[in-house]
Each structure stands twice: as C-alpha cells, then as structure tokens.
Write a protein that holds these residues in place. Structure first.
Motif, PDB file in Angstrom:
ATOM      1  N   GLY B   3      -5.959  62.472  18.704  1.00 48.40           N
ATOM      2  CA  GLY B   3      -6.583  63.641  18.099  1.00 48.40           C
ATOM      3  C   GLY B   3      -7.970  63.814  18.678  1.00 48.40           C
ATOM      4  N   TYR B   4      -8.308  65.045  19.039  1.00 46.92           N
ATOM      5  CA  TYR B   4      -9.617  65.280  19.639  1.00 46.92           C
ATOM      6  C   TYR B   4     -10.284  66.470  18.956  1.00 46.92           C
ATOM      7  CZ  TYR B   4     -13.100  64.849  23.371  1.00 46.92           C
ATOM      8  OH  TYR B   4     -14.252  64.639  24.084  1.00 46.92           O
ATOM      9  N   GLY B   5     -10.626  66.280  17.697  1.00 43.98           N
ATOM     10  CA  GLY B   5     -11.403  67.274  16.962  1.00 43.98           C
ATOM     11  C   GLY B   5     -12.827  66.776  16.787  1.00 43.98           C
ATOM     12  N   PRO B   6     -13.621  67.434  15.945  1.00 42.69           N
ATOM     13  CA  PRO B   6     -15.024  67.043  15.765  1.00 42.69           C
ATOM     14  C   PRO B   6     -15.207  65.597  15.298  1.00 42.69           C
ATOM     15  CG  PRO B   6     -14.629  69.209  14.817  1.00 42.69           C
ATOM     16  CD  PRO B   6     -13.287  68.685  15.228  1.00 42.69           C
ATOM     17  N   ALA B   7     -14.325  65.092  14.435  1.00 46.98           N
ATOM     18  CA  ALA B   7     -14.497  63.710  13.966  1.00 46.98           C
ATOM     19  C   ALA B   7     -14.298  62.733  15.120  1.00 46.98           C
ATOM     20  CB  ALA B   7     -13.506  63.411  12.832  1.00 46.98           C
ATOM     21  N   ALA B   8     -13.287  62.998  15.951  1.00 47.13           N
ATOM     22  CA  ALA B   8     -13.052  62.138  17.111  1.00 47.13           C
ATOM     23  C   ALA B   8     -14.259  62.183  18.045  1.00 47.13           C
ATOM     24  CB  ALA B   8     -11.787  62.587  17.851  1.00 47.13           C
TER      25      ALA B   8
END
Lengths: 110, 804
Positions: B3-8
């Motif tokens: 997963g590559y969203g803001p948290a990542a």
C-alpha cells in the motif's frame, strides 16, 4: 502533455527579484526573475488564502534556494519546486519558462 | 510495505529520519506514489497530480500499479498479481480503505471519491451533466459536494442522519450548517437515504431514488458514505481481523503475526478504525519507531477536527456531551458555538463550532482542565486570545505536543520562530490548525529572542541601521554583499527598505528599492484578502472640506469602491484592482490629496478633537497642532506604524494616551505622552514632559521619533521599544531632553532632512511612466481585469466573494 510555448513578455519587463503575473491559456501564472537572471514560473494562486497574489510576493532565498513569500500571510514557497517551505505537504504548481531571444516564454499545458 | 498512501509515505519518511539501514520496498496498487488526499479536491480546480504527489524518499524501491495477491507468512514473502514474489523481514500493511458503497440497485453506476482516478471519472461524467447527488453528508461527503458544485452541477446531499456532519456537530450546529449550505444553492436531504440509483434505458444514470420514493434527478451520483478497511490480504493470510473489519493491531501497531505491522485506515487499533490524517500519521511514526527498535505506542487519538468546507468553518474538539452545556447562537451571522462542561461548570469537556471556529484554537488545549473564565465569556468572538495555557495542555494533537514542549523548545533550544518550532517539535506540521497557538506561545514566552534579523543577517535591525548610517550604504545589494549572506527574504528586505527610507528618504519604488518592498509599499495601497487593495488619502488631523469629501465620494462611486470611515479619522476605499490604482490616484491627486501611507510602516494619522476653536471646554487649538504634526511627520518610515493624536483639553476626546505619541493641551501648553498603543496588548502612553511650548513639543517629538527609528527592532511598536529600553522612560528623557548621549544634534538634523525632502509618493508615481507600468494585473494582457476578483453586495456596497 504536449509542450507548447507561449511568449508572454519581454525579459526587460521583469524587474530583478520582483514578480509579474501573466495569463497563459486562461491560467494565472506568476513569473519571477531572480538575482542571477534566472526565470521561474509558479501558479499565481496562493493556496493558503485562495487569492491570486503570489506574483506580488517578495523574492529572496532560503538556504540558497530561490523563494517567494505570499504577500498575504508570508508563507514561503520554493521558486524551483513550488513546495511550501513553511508547511509540509503544500505545493503550488510549477510551470516551464524559458528565454527565447529577448522574449520570455511560458509552457502551455494542454 | 503493501500500500502506498499517505500513511505509508509517512512511515518511509520516518524510517529514513530514524536512520533505518534496511532496504525498503513499497508496493502500491495505484499507478503513482502517495499523494496528499487532504487536498484531493484541489485536483479538480487545476492542481495537477504531480503537484499533489509526495516525493519518494531517496533509496526507496517502489513497485507501482502492482497488486499484492497473497502473503506466505511461513516463507515470509508476498506474491504480486504479475506472478512475482518478494521476500520480507518485516511487512507493513498500509492498504487503506475502500469507500463504502451500499448494496442498492444501480450502485455500480455510481462514483466514489477517493483517488485521482475517481476524480478523473467524475470530471468526465460531469461534462454532460447538469445535476449531481452525493450520498453522505459527513466530512468527505461535503467535500465531494463542493467538488460537484465547482464542476458546475446543481448538487444535492443525501444524509441518513437527521443532520449533516453528525460526527462533528450536534443538531443545533447541524441546523446552522444546513442553512449555510442551502444558502449556497445546494439541496440538503437529511434523514433520508438511497433506495436505488436510477438508470435510464440507455444505461445512463438518471437520478437517485430515496426511501420515501422521491426521485432526485441527477446524471452523476457519488457515494461518500463511510469507509471500509481493506483487510482482505490480512484475512486471507490468517491474521486476526475485527468483527466489522480492520486488521487488529496492538499498541505497537503489530498484528497477530509479530513480523507484520498494520497502519492507517486498514488498522483496527484499540477497537477503532481511524480515517483522519493525524492519527494515521501517528500510527506510521509508532510503527517506524518499533521497526527501528523503539517502544512507542499508539493509544488512541484526539479526533478533534477543524475544517472549512463550502466556505463554512466547522470544528469539534473533546467530548460531544457533558453534564452542562453553554450555547452561543447568532442565526443572522450563521454562527453556532457550544461548550460542554462538567456538572460544577468548572471543567471543559468539549465544544462544537459552526461558522466561527476560533474557540477551537483557543479552548481545545483546555479540554479536561479547569476553565480559564466563565464559559459564556469564552464564546464571544475574540475571547480566549489572551489565555495562558497550562503546561500539559495539548497544543498539537496531530503530533502530540503540549504547551510545555513548546516552552522547552523556546527556553532550552533557543527557538525563536514558528519554523523552528515545527522543525524542533513537529508541532504544526500536519494539519497546521495549531500554528496561531504556536505564534501566541512564542509571543508570550518572554525569553530573549535572538537578535539576528533572519538567516541573511546576523545583526539586529538597530545594528543594521547603524551600519547603513555610518557606512553610508544606499543599496540593499551592497549591504547584503558586505554584511550578510544569500539574497534576502520577506523579513530583511522590507526592514532594510525602511532603514534606507528613514535615512535617505527618496521614492520607495526607485531603482532596486522596488524589489525590497512588501506588496503594500510596492503598490502604495493596502492588500486585502481577495488580492484587491484599499486606498486611504491623507486627511491631516481629520479635517476635510466639503469639496474634498465630495471628491472622495465621487471617486468611490465611479470605481465602485467600498467605503468605510477609519479609526484614524479618515476614509478607506476598498476593492481597487492594481490597474485601477493610478486612475483613482490621478483623480485624488488632482483634487489636492496625498498618500495617507496607510500601507507603510510609517506615520499614519494624527487624530484630533475639535479643540478650542469650537469646543466650549477646549484650551488649545488641537486641530491646528494635529495638522502641523501630521504634515511634519508624514512619510516618515519607521520600524512599525506610528499613530498619534492631539486632545484640546484634559477630557481627552482624541484618545491621545493610546497613541505612539499623544499630546494633551493644558492651560500652559502641551503635555507629551509616548509609547501607548491599542492593538493586541493595549498600553497607556507615559507622560514624558509637561507644559511644553509648541516649539519645545515639536523638538521633543522629533527626537523621540528619530531615536525610536534608530534603535527599535523590526516591527517593534514604541510601547514594546520603551519597555525594552534599559532605564526605560528616565533613560529616554535623559537622551532626548538632556542629550546624555550627545546625539541630539544628529537626531534633529536627521528629522530636518526628512521634513525638507518629503515628497508625495503617489504624485511622484503618477509622473513616472516606468513606475506606472507595474500597475497591471497581467503584463501580457494589460487591459484585462483579474477574473478571480468577484464581489457581491451587502448593505448597499460591494464585498469580496472568495472562490473557496
């Protein structure tokens, strides 16, 4: 994205370390000439205030990086990347700009 | 990392900051690296995907557009849809969430609002549409509605709860919010829902049917009614998941498999799914700390929110219930503020704000603490601005920073500005809503602030003033080349411009000096929130002839300007575009007006009461003296603005004791008061000298002003300056009345030079084609007015409309 360039003004219309605003295909683009003669173009829209004013900010440097400060609330943006140096994650769009003879040209995004 | 969203992204950044030595691979399903979802909507108004993107930290390997299809926990590897397998030592699931789409007929024709691709699809669909419906009246739903409205659609919002934003506001707040939103032309259908998405014979969306059978016609339907954690990978791998979804994690963000972490919207932490950026970032920080051997924990988060949607401020902090509550409601202005307190009314439990979110910044730190004032006092606008925070009050909830952390950064690490606080404590770096609080804490910290003006000069303003004066420097370029470094900034440039102006006078837009000025000085007018300017002609002493008054009225009428009488006895004309300024000033100069310098750090006005000429109590001609003083000091550039007033008797109708220099008439002459001001920290002026003749008075003011101009810090009003002077008022009296430093002749000469060389800036500008050329909105279209400037009317005059 195809690259088309639009002449917007003469190089001499730009004062060193001061910005102007130009209209490029309906978009407001802030154009800056830095101390060393470099040219930079950012969106004129200040993302913090929602007003189209970045071309009227003070041009300077921060740790050597050319910058402009929003004239409304003084947030500082990098002229090179459009990144806000005071608030993480905020960035204004950067436009291509070049000198063609005595004319300044801005990249038109299509 | 899966997963590559803001948290990542935050996790990768944090790993890098912590010096993590291992190799990091991020596998993302979307075709691009993480981007700022908080600002997603701006994509529709022209912000490009690359503008929203976060930079991929150096050394990070990315696999974009790649789906992970399975995890082999035994072999410690993940499988991807393209048939690959990747080994891991530590796996982090940051798979985020999917928008919840209710299982109703036609739902497959509706849109969702989460990714750039979703927005592309909505934009395409909106091209042939006139109406849109958003299902969901929460935070994200209103954001989507705002987007549809911006795309030109007549927009409806359908919400199942009886009011909008039920997680942030109560029924009363919901009613005020609804009026705001309906006022913008949106349809609000609360207490409703969706039975089906209606599709016509050609397979096109035709509308949305609500449970009561009503059809809302719409060609675009967007579901924004909550999120569901993406836990399918974890589930298939046998990791523990919650009953209603979400990967179960411990306070260290570890799943039931100790080598697998989960963060962000897919994680079920303490039984909760968090959908806000703040808590998700905290989870990423905690996981990064654990991966690098730390022991950080995530024990829940403050879900306080403050946002502006559809032009309405909404905020919620702390609890949404309490034994007692106090409500402030202004239905006319559309403001609703409510505080919840304990049964003894002493402890603040929480609050709700609609239309005015100012209590959020001032009161949120007091949640769980004793109230600093009666609750009713705290609800009026502006209240709470001067409160001292308790040490453990949470200032930045995104990064868990309390007031004492800030104070420690100031006291122990010598931080002197907000940028320093951000770097040192991370406070204010996520949502930014606490930045005003940081500024206030800095202002109130009371510690020695470093004297360096900014990164370009190691000197204080007073030192620079002496350098410029003694060395006879006349340009910024020379000063920074010989005494500074870099090319200046918005702090040092205007400060040096002011020094050059104080010492040499001359036009502020001459030559290189034009590039040093703030926008106000650059356009010789005051910038307003929408990028227009206001114009203030000088009206010395507040005395004006009917003819001149008529000219101001005619100019305002002809240019469609908003007019308001100022506190300084003059008239402010608002709403002028840059290209109108010279035309306006041509008319004003022709009628005998001069610049009022309302835009400059300079003398503003010398107010007066009507004085002995008319008033039966007056003992001196206060108007005459005010005019004399205003004409003498007009155009004097100073470290900050200067205000003055003259009262004709001890009744003090001109409020002279609230001014930088104030004069009050006595039977024998004039009393001179200095270093007063209104503003943020009001201060009564101190009596410097009594019963002065007019000549003595003027000489004393000359020296007072010049000594201030020479020695004050940048943006230091006379009040703060006097308080910072060693020896205070006595010292000042010795220097300017007894010449203890032997500089009075110098000060006198400097003021004489100023008075002799004053020229009206506006009339000089009108005479100079080079300077006039700069007064255009667009250099490549000089006749075109800025289309972003829009007004509506209120009480018979214009008022700015902001696009957002």
């Amino acid at each position: 994205m195809s690259a088309a360039w639009m002449p917007v003004c003469g190089y001499d219309d730009l004062l060193p370390e001061r910005g102007v605003c130009v209209l490029v295909a309906g978009r407001q683009v802030a154009l800056f000439r830095t101390w060393d003669g470099g040219l930079h173009a950012l969106d004129n829209l200040d993302p913090f205030s929602g007003a189209y004013v970045l071309s009227r900010g003070i041009v300077g440097t921060r740790k050597g990086e050319p910058t402009v400060a929003s004239p409304l609330h003084k947030q500082v943006f990098s002229l090179a990347t459009g990144r806000c140096l005071d608030e993480r994650g905020v960035r204004v769009p950067v436009h291509g700009v070049r000198l063609a003879g005595a004319a300044v040209e801005v990249e038109v995004r299509t | 990392m899966v997963g590559y969203g803001p948290a990542a992204h935050r996790l990768v950044e944090s790993l890098r900051d912590k010096g993590f030595g291992g190799r990091v691979t991020v596998i993302g399903e979307e075709p691009r690296p993480a981007y700022d979802r908080v600002r997603l909507t701006s994509y529709l108004s022209g912000t490009s995907a690359e503008d929203l993107a976060y930079d991929v930290p150096e050394g990070t390997l990315t696999r974009l557009g790649t789906r992970v299809t399975g995890i082999d926990r035994q072999a410690r590897q993940v499988f991807t849809a393209d048939g690959g397998a990747l080994p891991y030592d530590v796996l982090v699931l940051a798979t985020g969430s999917a928008p919840f789409v209710p299982p109703v007929p036609g739902a497959e024709h509706a849109h969702v609002y989460r990714t750039i691709e979703d927005l592309d699809a909505i934009r395409t669909a909106a091209k042939d549409a006139a109406e849109g419906v958003v299902v969901g009246g929460g935070l994200l739903g209103l954001e989507a509605a705002d987007a549809l409205r911006a795309l030109g659609l007549k927009t409806h919002i359908v919400e199942m709860s009886p009011w909008l934003m039920p997680r942030q506001v109560d029924e009363g707040g919901g009613a005020v919010l609804r009026r705001h939103i309906e006022g913008l032309g949106l349809g609000v259908h609360a207490g409703s829902g969706v039975r089906e998405v209606v599709v016509d014979g050609a397979g096109r969306v035709a509308g949305l049917r609500t449970p009561d059978g009503r059809l809302l016609e719409a060609q675009v339907v967007v579901f924004s009614a909550g999120i569901r954690p993406r836990d399918e990978l974890a589930r298939a791998a046998g990791l523990e998941v919650g009953e209603r979804g979400g990967v179960v994690v411990d306070p260290g963000m570890r799943t039931s498999d100790p080598s697998i972490y989960a963060i962000g919207e897919c994680a079920l932490a303490g039984g909760m799914i968090y959908g806000l950026a703040g808590p998700c970032n905290t989870m990423a920080e905690v996981a990064a700390d654990r991966i690098t051997g730390g022991s950080a924990t995530f024990t829940g988060a403050d879900l306080s929110t403050r946002l502006k949607l559809l032009g309405v401020e909404v905020a919620q902090f702390g609890a949404m219930t309490g034994a007692l509550d106090v409500t402030y409601m202004d239905p006319v202005a559309g403001v609703y503020k409510k505080l919840f307190v304990s049964d003894d009314a002493r402890t603040l439990l929480g609050g709700i704000c609609v239309g005015d979110a100012s209590p959020y910044a001032s009161l949120r730190p007091f949640v769980g603490k004793e109230l600093p004032a009666p609750p009713s006092d705290l609800l009026f606008s502006g209240a709470g601005a001067s409160l001292d925070l308790p040490g453990d009050a949470l200032v930045c909830s995104c990064n868990n920073v309390c007031a004492d952390d800030i104070r420690a950064a100031v006291a122990d690490q010598g931080v002197t500005d907000v940028a320093g606080l951000k770097a040192c404590t991370r406070a204010g770096t996520t949502c930014g809503s606490c930045v005003p609080m940081l500024k206030r804490l800095l202002e109130r910290s009371g510690v020695e602030v470093g004297k360096a003006l900014c990164e370009h000069f190691g000197h204080s303003r007073a030192e620079l003033f002496d350098i410029v004066r003694v060395r006879g420097i006349t340009t910024f370029s020379q000063l920074i080349a010989e005494h500074g470094q870099g090319r200046g900034c918005d702090v040092c440039k205007p400060a040096v411009a002011s020094i050059l102006a104080s010492l040499h006078n001359g036009h502020v837009l001459e030559g290189e000096r034009a590039a040093l000025q703030d926008t106000n000085d650059a356009f010789l007018a005051n910038i307003q929130k929408n990028g227009t300017y206001s114009v203030v002609p000088r009206i010395p002493g507040g005395e004006i002839t009917p003819e001149k008054l008529i000219v101001i009225g005619e100019v305002a009428r002809d240019f469609g300007l908003y007019t308001k009488i100022t506190g300084g006895q003059r008239i402010d004309l608002f709403g002028a575009r840059v290209e109108q300024l010279p035309l306006i000033w041509r008319r004003l100069v022709d009628a005998g007006f001069e610049s009022g310098h309302a835009y400059g750090k300079a003398l503003r006005t010398v107010k007066s009461c009507v004085g002995s000429t008319w008033c039966r109590y007056g003992v001196q001609d206060s108007v005459g003296l005010a005019i004399e003083l205003e004409l003498r000091y007009r155009g004097l550039r100073s470290p900050h603005k200067l205000k003055s007033a003259v009262s004709g008797c001890a009744r003090e109708c001109a409020e002279a004791r609230s001014k930088d220099f104030g004069v009050i008439a006595t039977e024998k002459g004039w009393n001179l008061y200095v270093a007063g001001n209104g503003g943020f920290q009001p201060r009564h002026a101190d009596l410097l000298a009594s019963d002065l003749s007019t000549e003595e008075l003027v000489r004393t003011i000359d020296r007072f002003l010049m000594y201030y101009v020479r020695t004050a810090d940048r943006l230091q009003r006379t009040a703060a300056w006097l308080e910072s002077l060693e020896g205070g008022l006595d010292h000042l009296r010795e220097v300017i009345m007894e010449d203890s430093l032997g500089i009075c002749a110098d000060l006198d000469a400097q003021m004489a030079h100023h008075v002799a060389t004053y020229a009206d800036e506006w009339s000089a500008t009108l005479d100079d084609p080079d300077k006039l050329r700069r007064f255009v909105s667009f250099v490549n279209a000089p006749g075109v007015p800025d289309p972003s400037i829009v007004f509506e009317r209120e009480r018979g005059q214009i008022k700015p409309v902001m696009a957002r």
